[in-house]
Enzyme design. Structure first.
Site, short mmCIF file in Angstrom:
data_model
loop_
_atom_site.label_atom_id
_atom_site.label_comp_id
_atom_site.label_asym_id
_atom_site.label_seq_id
_atom_site.Cartn_x
_atom_site.Cartn_y
_atom_site.Cartn_z
N HIS A 88 53.80 112.96 54.86
CA HIS A 88 52.65 113.58 55.53
C HIS A 88 52.03 114.65 54.62
CE1 HIS A 88 55.00 112.73 59.47
NE2 HIS A 88 53.96 111.93 59.49
N LYS A 116 56.16 111.55 76.15
CA LYS A 116 57.15 111.21 75.11
C LYS A 116 57.82 112.48 74.60
CE LYS A 116 57.24 108.89 70.69
NZ LYS A 116 56.37 108.46 69.61
N ARG A 145 51.37 103.36 54.54
CA ARG A 145 52.58 103.15 53.74
C ARG A 145 52.68 101.72 53.25
NH1 ARG A 145 56.18 105.68 58.41
NH2 ARG A 145 54.68 104.34 59.45
N SER A 166 59.15 109.78 60.20
CA SER A 166 59.82 110.86 60.92
C SER A 166 61.05 110.34 61.64
CB SER A 166 58.87 111.50 61.94
OG SER A 166 57.77 112.06 61.28
#
Ligand code: PNS
Length: 165
Positions: free
Chosen positions: A18, A42, A91, A128
């Protein structure tokens, strides 16, 4: 009018992947807002204020980067803040389908554009959730997250697990 961009995400926690995107965006735009999405449905590992603290420390050296949070639609937040561009890291091809859908939705909802940046290959495997998994089982993530995150993760690793395996 300053050219503003936003790097949105969950940042639970922020990774070096990030930060690489944020740094590159900060060289292109006058101002970059890193915005943590608040998602009450969440529950992550870190509370919102912890995510913000880790990001604030990790981006302190960039004079034109600020940290904020938002709830609801990203485009509404962008319009409130006069932000016209979302910057996202890609990515791999697997990221592309969903990111493309979101980019097209945001463009169609409010004319907010998305700029995709190829992730630094050093971090193409990084997420993450993998960082959390590795750290919580005692693996070494020191090359993958900033120091602020290492410290927060250390507080969550059960005693006796760190360094095992
Ligand atoms: O780090 P993440 O979880 O991949 O980030 C996803 C995020 C926050 C960028 C995305 O879920 C988002 O923009 N959410 C805000 C709600 C919204 O605007 N949804 C419609 C997007 S098309």
């Amino acid at each position: 009018m300053p050219r503003r961009a936003i790097c949105p995400g969950s940042f639970d926690p922020v990774t070096c992947g990030h930060l690489d995107i944020v740094e590159r965006a900060s060289r292109i735009y006058d101002e970059v807002v890193v915005a943590v999405m608040i998602n009450p449905a969440k529950q992550g590992l870190f509370a919102l204020h912890e995510r913000i603290d880790m990001l604030t420390e990790a981006t302190a050296r960039y004079g034109n980067v600020s940290i904020d949070s938002f709830t609801g639609l990203l485009v509404d937040f962008c319009q409130q803040r006069g932000i016209g561009v979302v910057v996202k890291g890609l990515r791999a091809v697997s990221d592309f389908d969903y990111e493309l859908q979101m980019a097209q939705m945001n463009q169609s909802l409010a004319g907010v554009e998305t700029l995709f940046m190829p992730t630094n290959p050093l971090y193409s495997f990084l997420s993450s959730s993998l960082v959390k998994q590795v750290a919580l089982y005692g693996g070494d993530v020191s090359a993958l997250v900033p120091e602020s995150v290492q410290r927060h993760l250390a507080g969550r690793v059960p005693t006796g697990t760190a360094g095992a395996g």
